[in-house]
Design a protein around this motif. Structure first.
Motif, PDB file in Angstrom:
ATOM      1  N   LYS A 164     -46.476  74.587  -8.618  1.00  0.00           N
ATOM      2  CA  LYS A 164     -47.228  74.991  -9.795  1.00  0.00           C
ATOM      3  C   LYS A 164     -46.826  76.398 -10.211  1.00  0.00           C
ATOM      4  O   LYS A 164     -46.462  77.234  -9.398  1.00  0.00           O
ATOM      5  CB  LYS A 164     -48.729  74.952  -9.508  1.00  0.00           C
ATOM      6  CG  LYS A 164     -49.261  73.553  -9.363  1.00  0.00           C
ATOM      7  CD  LYS A 164     -50.754  73.568  -9.180  1.00  0.00           C
ATOM      8  CE  LYS A 164     -51.270  72.157  -9.045  1.00  0.00           C
ATOM      9  NZ  LYS A 164     -52.698  72.110  -8.852  1.00  0.00           N
ATOM     10  N   ARG A 165     -46.904  76.660 -11.494  1.00  0.00           N
ATOM     11  CA  ARG A 165     -46.450  77.925 -12.081  1.00  0.00           C
ATOM     12  C   ARG A 165     -47.037  79.148 -11.387  1.00  0.00           C
ATOM     13  O   ARG A 165     -46.340  80.128 -11.180  1.00  0.00           O
ATOM     14  CB  ARG A 165     -46.791  77.953 -13.564  1.00  0.00           C
ATOM     15  CG  ARG A 165     -46.378  79.237 -14.237  1.00  0.00           C
ATOM     16  CD  ARG A 165     -46.008  78.994 -15.667  1.00  0.00           C
ATOM     17  NE  ARG A 165     -45.775  80.205 -16.387  1.00  0.00           N
ATOM     18  CZ  ARG A 165     -44.669  80.930 -16.314  1.00  0.00           C
ATOM     19  NH1 ARG A 165     -43.697  80.588 -15.527  1.00  0.00           N
ATOM     20  NH2 ARG A 165     -44.523  82.020 -17.029  1.00  0.00           N
TER      21      ARG A 165
ATOM     22  N   SER B 227     -40.445  75.780 -16.340  1.00  0.00           N
ATOM     23  CA  SER B 227     -41.122  74.654 -15.696  1.00  0.00           C
ATOM     24  C   SER B 227     -40.386  74.198 -14.433  1.00  0.00           C
ATOM     25  O   SER B 227     -40.924  73.441 -13.643  1.00  0.00           O
ATOM     26  CB  SER B 227     -41.245  73.481 -16.665  1.00  0.00           C
ATOM     27  OG  SER B 227     -39.957  73.046 -17.058  1.00  0.00           O
TER      28      SER B 227
ATOM     29  N   ASN C 190     -41.863  70.355  -6.736  1.00  0.00           N
ATOM     30  CA  ASN C 190     -42.105  71.219  -7.877  1.00  0.00           C
ATOM     31  C   ASN C 190     -43.411  71.981  -7.654  1.00  0.00           C
ATOM     32  O   ASN C 190     -44.462  71.388  -7.495  1.00  0.00           O
ATOM     33  CB  ASN C 190     -42.151  70.402  -9.159  1.00  0.00           C
ATOM     34  CG  ASN C 190     -41.898  71.250 -10.376  1.00  0.00           C
ATOM     35  OD1 ASN C 190     -41.683  72.455 -10.266  1.00  0.00           O
ATOM     36  ND2 ASN C 190     -41.916  70.617 -11.530  1.00  0.00           N
TER      37      ASN C 190
END
Length: 75
Positions: free
Chosen positions: A4-5, A42, A2
């Motif tokens: 980070k934005r 997200s 995942n």
């Protein structure tokens, strides 16, 4: 993995729109956006990201709103 934005945009090549195939060279790289296929901001998995031109992005957003309005229980 995942991401980070703020970092996920750098992982996707901004070459063309995934829907209409217009290229960044034709309309300018700033008009090609990285979008989330599942609309969950997200979920920054690479498999959930795609590139859309401004026009296709607006159409996708419009359809999401229409679908959401049609699935809301009016009670």
């Amino acid at each position: 993995m995942n991401i980070k934005r703020n970092n996920y945009r750098a992982l996707i090549p901004i070459e063309k729109c995934s829907m209409c195939n217009i290229t960044a060279e034709e309309i300018g790289e700033s008009n090609i956006h990285v979008d989330h296929k599942d609309y969950h901001h997200s979920n920054n998995e690479i498999s959930n990201l795609w590139t859309l031109c401004s026009y296709c992005h607006s159409i996708c957003d419009m359809w999401v709103i229409i679908l959401m309005l049609n699935t809301v229980d009016p009670q």
